[in-house]
Structures are given as structure tokens and as C-alpha cells.
Design an enzyme around this catalytic site. Structure first.
Site, mmCIF file in Angstrom:
data_model
loop_
_atom_site.group_PDB
_atom_site.id
_atom_site.type_symbol
_atom_site.label_atom_id
_atom_site.label_comp_id
_atom_site.label_asym_id
_atom_site.label_seq_id
_atom_site.Cartn_x
_atom_site.Cartn_y
_atom_site.Cartn_z
ATOM 1 N N CYS A 1 29.149 13.990 43.650
ATOM 2 C CA CYS A 1 30.219 15.432 42.613
ATOM 3 C C CYS A 1 30.859 16.275 44.322
ATOM 4 C CB CYS A 1 29.363 16.169 41.999
ATOM 5 S SG CYS A 1 29.587 16.835 40.961
ATOM 6 N N ASP B 1 26.465 10.401 41.808
ATOM 7 C CA ASP B 1 27.348 10.044 40.337
ATOM 8 C C ASP B 1 27.721 8.482 40.176
ATOM 9 O OD1 ASP B 1 28.028 12.624 38.884
ATOM 10 O OD2 ASP B 1 29.789 12.824 40.761
#
Length: 154
Positions: free
Chosen positions: A52, A59
């Protein structure tokens, strides 16, 4: 059966470190020994990771790339290293997904390409990203990507 010319490859058969960023990653191609035949090549990366850009937290995505080659195929080790280069790269889901697709399109100039990026939830909301270069050529068998949208544990 044709023999693929691998003489110009720099990574296949060699010990190569994971690139530090997608920009440093080298995508390589090999001649398509079946040029003139329309067929689909599928790469599936069920454990794709990036960061992120706001929090630095990881992620996760399940990425499916389908393409119909023309003159070239993407060399799979270079694709693997390219995808792994996102592990320390901070970008939004949409940016990662479209960047992957465009790098492959720029390298290969395929007849057609699509990417399905099925991201796991961030902030409680899954964000899936889909993109393709246009309509798939008629008469090509194009299976569904087979990745359901995120449903949680329910």
C-alpha cells in the site's frame, strides 16, 4: 515441432536476483514458434503481493493474464521476476494491475491481452481490476478466468 531461439535471453538458466522495483525488472521475449495460429496463453499468479503506498502494509492479489501472441511470447522466468519486483513497490491496486498489462503489451505487441487482478480487501473493500486491449479475435477459445469475487468467510 519448432525449437525456440533462447540465445538472446539474459535470465533463463542463470541465477538472477529479484529486481528492486518494477522499473528495474527486465521482461524478455522469445519468438512464437506457432505464429499464424491464434491461441491463448494464460499466466496465473495466485500469490501476487505489493505494498500500500499510504501505509506500507502488504496487499495481496490473484492475478490472471491471458493473451493471444503474435510474433513473440513472454519468457516466463522474466515475467515471474517482474511480478516479484512488486513485493517492495508501493502503488494502488489499479496502478499495479494496469502497469503489468501495459508492460507486457509494450514488449510483445500481442493480438490481444486481458488482465484480471482479484485483490483481497483493503480497508474492508476488495478492489478487482479488469482491463483488455480490445475485443478478442473471433473463433479463439477463451475460458473464464475462474476466480470468484471476494466473499469473505460467509
Amino acid at each position: 515441432m519448432t525449437t525456440t531461439d533462447v540465445s538472446g535471453l539474459s535470465q533463463l538458466g542463470s541465477k538472477v536476483e529479484t529486481p528492486r522495483s518494477p522499473e528495474e525488472a527486465v521482461l524478455e521475449k522469445v519468438p512464437n514458434g506457432n505464429q499464424g495460429t491464434d491461441y491463448v496463453v494464460r499466466f496465473t499468479a495466485p500469490e501476487f503481493t505489493s505494498l500500500c503506498p499510504m501505509t506500507g502494509q502488504p496487499d495481496f492479489a490473484h492475478i490472471v493474464i491471458d493473451y493471444i501472441p503474435d510474433g513473440y511470447l513472454v519468457e516466463s522466468k522474466s515475467l515471474k521476476l517482474f511480478l516479484h519486483s512488486f513485493r517492495n513497490h508501493g502503488a494502488f491496486h489499479e496502478d499495479c494491475s494496469i502497469h503489468i498489462a501495459r508492460r507486457i503489451v509494450d514488449l510483445l505487441q500481442p493480438k490481444w491481452l486481458r488482465i484480471g487482478a482479484y485483490w483481497y480487501p483493503r480497508g474492508g473493500i476488495p478492489i478487482d481490476v479488469f482491463w483488455q486491449t480490445g475485443e478478442a479475435p473471433a473463433g479463439v477459445w477463451l475460458p473464464e478466468q475462474g476466480v470468484p469475487t471476494y466473499r469473505g468467510r460467509g
